[in-house]
Design a protein around this motif. Structure first.
Motif, PDB file in Angstrom:
ATOM      1  N   ASP A  99       6.813  41.534 -11.530  1.00 44.93           N
ATOM      2  CA  ASP A  99       7.711  41.253 -10.406  1.00 44.93           C
ATOM      3  C   ASP A  99       8.479  39.956 -10.603  1.00 44.93           C
ATOM      4  N   ARG A 100       8.629  39.541 -11.835  1.00 47.57           N
ATOM      5  CA  ARG A 100       9.224  38.235 -12.123  1.00 47.57           C
ATOM      6  C   ARG A 100      10.590  38.057 -11.474  1.00 47.57           C
ATOM      7  N   GLU A 101      11.427  39.083 -11.486  1.00 51.30           N
ATOM      8  CA  GLU A 101      12.775  38.932 -10.930  1.00 51.30           C
ATOM      9  C   GLU A 101      12.722  38.569  -9.443  1.00 51.30           C
ATOM     10  N   GLY A 102      11.878  39.254  -8.693  1.00 56.03           N
ATOM     11  CA  GLY A 102      11.765  38.941  -7.268  1.00 56.03           C
ATOM     12  C   GLY A 102      11.088  37.617  -7.025  1.00 56.03           C
ATOM     13  N   LEU A 103      10.126  37.272  -7.877  1.00 55.11           N
ATOM     14  CA  LEU A 103       9.389  36.033  -7.699  1.00 55.11           C
ATOM     15  C   LEU A 103      10.243  34.808  -7.988  1.00 55.11           C
ATOM     16  N   ALA A 117      -5.670  27.263 -11.025  1.00 55.35           N
ATOM     17  CA  ALA A 117      -6.268  28.169 -12.004  1.00 55.35           C
ATOM     18  C   ALA A 117      -5.547  29.503 -12.075  1.00 55.35           C
ATOM     19  N   ALA A 118      -5.089  29.999 -10.935  1.00 56.73           N
ATOM     20  CA  ALA A 118      -4.495  31.339 -10.890  1.00 56.73           C
ATOM     21  C   ALA A 118      -3.058  31.370 -11.381  1.00 56.73           C
ATOM     22  N   LEU A 119      -2.335  30.276 -11.237  1.00 51.74           N
ATOM     23  CA  LEU A 119      -0.908  30.284 -11.569  1.00 51.74           C
ATOM     24  C   LEU A 119      -0.575  29.367 -12.739  1.00 51.74           C
ATOM     25  N   GLY A 120      -1.020  28.120 -12.685  1.00 54.67           N
ATOM     26  CA  GLY A 120      -0.749  27.211 -13.791  1.00 54.67           C
ATOM     27  C   GLY A 120       0.724  26.831 -13.868  1.00 54.67           C
ATOM     28  N   ASP A 121       1.085  26.230 -14.995  1.00 52.93           N
ATOM     29  CA  ASP A 121       2.458  25.757 -15.165  1.00 52.93           C
ATOM     30  C   ASP A 121       3.428  26.887 -15.501  1.00 52.93           C
ATOM     31  N   ASP A 122       2.920  27.963 -16.076  1.00 49.74           N
ATOM     32  CA  ASP A 122       3.795  29.052 -16.510  1.00 49.74           C
ATOM     33  C   ASP A 122       3.853  30.161 -15.469  1.00 49.74           C
ATOM     34  N   HIS A 123       4.037  29.792 -14.219  1.00 48.91           N
ATOM     35  CA  HIS A 123       4.079  30.778 -13.140  1.00 48.91           C
ATOM     36  C   HIS A 123       5.491  31.368 -13.016  1.00 48.91           C
ATOM     37  N   PRO A 124       5.612  32.551 -12.438  1.00 46.54           N
ATOM     38  CA  PRO A 124       6.915  33.203 -12.327  1.00 46.54           C
ATOM     39  C   PRO A 124       7.690  32.858 -11.056  1.00 46.54           C
ATOM     40  N   LEU A 125       7.133  32.021 -10.201  1.00 49.93           N
ATOM     41  CA  LEU A 125       7.753  31.709  -8.919  1.00 49.93           C
ATOM     42  C   LEU A 125       8.956  30.781  -9.067  1.00 49.93           C
ATOM     43  N   GLY A 126       9.885  30.921  -8.133  1.00 49.35           N
ATOM     44  CA  GLY A 126      11.021  30.008  -8.123  1.00 49.35           C
ATOM     45  C   GLY A 126      10.599  28.594  -7.791  1.00 49.35           C
ATOM     46  N   LEU A 127       9.634  28.475  -6.885  1.00 46.15           N
ATOM     47  CA  LEU A 127       9.086  27.173  -6.516  1.00 46.15           C
ATOM     48  C   LEU A 127       7.613  27.320  -6.204  1.00 46.15           C
ATOM     49  N   LEU A 128       6.807  26.450  -6.776  1.00 53.57           N
ATOM     50  CA  LEU A 128       5.387  26.349  -6.445  1.00 53.57           C
ATOM     51  C   LEU A 128       5.156  24.941  -5.923  1.00 53.57           C
ATOM     52  N   ASP A 129       5.015  24.825  -4.611  1.00 52.79           N
ATOM     53  CA  ASP A 129       4.777  23.533  -3.972  1.00 52.79           C
ATOM     54  C   ASP A 129       3.302  23.457  -3.605  1.00 52.79           C
ATOM     55  N   GLU A 130       2.522  22.783  -4.440  1.00 58.24           N
ATOM     56  CA  GLU A 130       1.083  22.666  -4.240  1.00 58.24           C
ATOM     57  C   GLU A 130       0.801  21.455  -3.342  1.00 58.24           C
ATOM     58  N   VAL A 131       0.907  21.681  -2.058  1.00 59.35           N
ATOM     59  CA  VAL A 131       0.764  20.594  -1.088  1.00 59.35           C
ATOM     60  C   VAL A 131      -0.634  19.982  -1.157  1.00 59.35           C
ATOM     61  N   TRP A 132      -1.624  20.777  -1.546  1.00 60.45           N
ATOM     62  CA  TRP A 132      -2.995  20.274  -1.643  1.00 60.45           C
ATOM     63  C   TRP A 132      -3.123  19.135  -2.647  1.00 60.45           C
ATOM     64  N   ARG A 133      -2.208  19.056  -3.607  1.00 60.68           N
ATOM     65  CA  ARG A 133      -2.305  18.003  -4.617  1.00 60.68           C
ATOM     66  C   ARG A 133      -1.987  16.624  -4.050  1.00 60.68           C
ATOM     67  N   TYR A 134      -1.138  16.556  -3.021  1.00 66.86           N
ATOM     68  CA  TYR A 134      -0.727  15.247  -2.516  1.00 66.86           C
ATOM     69  C   TYR A 134      -0.980  15.033  -1.023  1.00 66.86           C
ATOM     70  N   ALA A 135      -1.521  16.029  -0.326  1.00 64.09           N
ATOM     71  CA  ALA A 135      -1.764  15.866   1.110  1.00 64.09           C
ATOM     72  C   ALA A 135      -3.176  16.286   1.505  1.00 64.09           C
ATOM     73  N   TRP A 136      -4.078  16.336   0.540  1.00 60.12           N
ATOM     74  CA  TRP A 136      -5.473  16.698   0.824  1.00 60.12           C
ATOM     75  C   TRP A 136      -6.123  15.626   1.685  1.00 60.12           C
ATOM     76  N   ASP A 137      -6.940  16.040   2.634  1.00 58.51           N
ATOM     77  CA  ASP A 137      -7.665  15.111   3.501  1.00 58.51           C
ATOM     78  C   ASP A 137      -9.091  14.988   2.972  1.00 58.51           C
ATOM     79  N   ASP A 138      -9.376  13.884   2.303  1.00 57.28           N
ATOM     80  CA  ASP A 138     -10.694  13.703   1.694  1.00 57.28           C
ATOM     81  C   ASP A 138     -11.799  13.569   2.736  1.00 57.28           C
ATOM     82  N   ASP A 139     -11.453  13.089   3.922  1.00 53.55           N
ATOM     83  CA  ASP A 139     -12.448  12.969   4.974  1.00 53.55           C
ATOM     84  C   ASP A 139     -12.920  14.340   5.446  1.00 53.55           C
ATOM     85  N   LEU A 140     -11.995  15.285   5.501  1.00 57.16           N
ATOM     86  CA  LEU A 140     -12.314  16.626   5.984  1.00 57.16           C
ATOM     87  C   LEU A 140     -12.787  17.552   4.881  1.00 57.16           C
TER      88      LEU A 140
END
Length: 318
Positions: A99-103, A117-140
């Motif tokens: 489904d690369r064209e649609g993705l 783990a599931a997508l990595g750097d070679d993903h087919p998406l137009g944009l992968l915004d991994e919010v967990w990388r910079y907005a994770w709440d360590d307290d929670l």
């Protein structure tokens, strides 16, 4: 006398449990369904919201509290089958090279660390915004829905993609208002890298605890519902700040004892396989102005926990 009633009347606990195990084993082979073959891309939507590990009956139960959600009966009737029983497998079976064209015209704004783990750097998406990388709440030991909403609104308003998927972690454990139910928490270390759940500690999994009778099912269910309410609060904000058809669904559900299964292994028992599908009309009323900048947020973080630590805090110990 039915099998269930027969088992309940067995006086010897060991024999009763043995029969339950047999009943569960047979049930998994006789009544187990199959995961869906078609992905969410076979459906019409502009913004797809995933409420991680949301059961259909859980959403139906809280639906009357929100005037923008349909009735419990409608929620139940519109449920669909997911392609997987875990987030990682959902990503792998949904974002396929075929489904690369649609993705290429799809943005994925996610709070789920399995994207690493599931997508990595070679993903087919137009944009992968991994919010967990910079907005994770360590307290929670999780990520709250607000930063995901912020980024989703920004991406939608930029208008670079035909479709946007927004993946919230709630109602998935940990329960934000009841961290004590997720036994691996070490609150004395909140605010440091040690605040994440230690997979070496016993009693980590809340579903295992309720299965063993250490926690009352109704207490866990209410905490689960409160977690969903937290996620729905952000969905309410999102639908007033994006345009188009907004579909509300989940990557998978969560078992609570059905056929002896708890949590959500990649097993097609109905409570895991069946997920909500609610279509809503969204309109950008401009009530929220996004302020989260991924690069600045990443630079400002002083704690950069390992991906596996973050997965452990969600209950994944492998």
């Amino acid at each position: 006398m039915g099998v269930g009633r027969f088992v309940r009347k067995m006086p010897e606990r060991g024999v009763r449990r043995s029969l339950e195990v047999v009943f569960e084993w047979v049930g998994r082979r006789v009544w187990m369904g199959e995961f869906a073959d078609e992905t969410v891309f076979e459906r019409e939507w502009d913004v797809l919201v995933l409420l991680d590990a949301c059961r259909v009956d859980l959403l139906a139960e809280v639906a009357p509290e929100y005037d923008w959600l349909p009735s419990p009966e409608a929620v139940d009737a519109a449920a669909i089958d997911s392609v997987a029983g875990s987030s990682k497998e959902w990503m792998r079976r949904t974002f396929t090279p075929a489904d690369r064209e649609g993705l290429e015209n799809t943005a994925y704004v996610t709070g789920n660390p399995f994207s690493a783990a599931a997508l990595g750097d070679d993903h087919p998406l137009g944009l992968l915004d991994e919010v967990w990388r910079y907005a994770w709440d360590d307290d929670l030991g999780s990520i709250r829905p607000e930063p995901i909403t912020d980024r989703a609104i920004a991406v939608c308003r930029e208008g670079d993609y035909d479709r946007v998927i927004v993946h919230y972690m709630q109602p998935h454990v940990p329960f934000l208002d009841r961290p004590d139910l997720h036994a691996g928490y070490r609150p004395e270390y909140w605010g440091s890298p040690d605040s994440v759940v230690d997979p070496a500690e016993t009693g980590l999994d809340v579903w295992g605890r309720v299965r063993r009778g250490e926690l009352a099912r109704d207490v866990v269910w209410e905490a689960y519902a409160d977690n969903l309410r937290t996620g729905l609060g952000s969905v309410a904000t999102l639908r007033r700040n994006v345009d188009g058809t907004l579909a509300l669904s989940a990557d998978h559900g969560n078992a609570m004892g059905e056929l002896g299964i708890w949590g959500h292994p990649d097993t097609p028992v109905s409570s895991i396989r069946r997920v909500p599908w609610v279509e809503l009309e969204a309109r950008d009323e401009g009530t929220t102005v996004p302020t989260l900048d991924p690069e600045s947020a990443a630079d400002e973080r002083t704690v950069d926990a390992d991906v596996q630590d973050r997965l452990a805090s969600l209950g994944y110990t492998e």
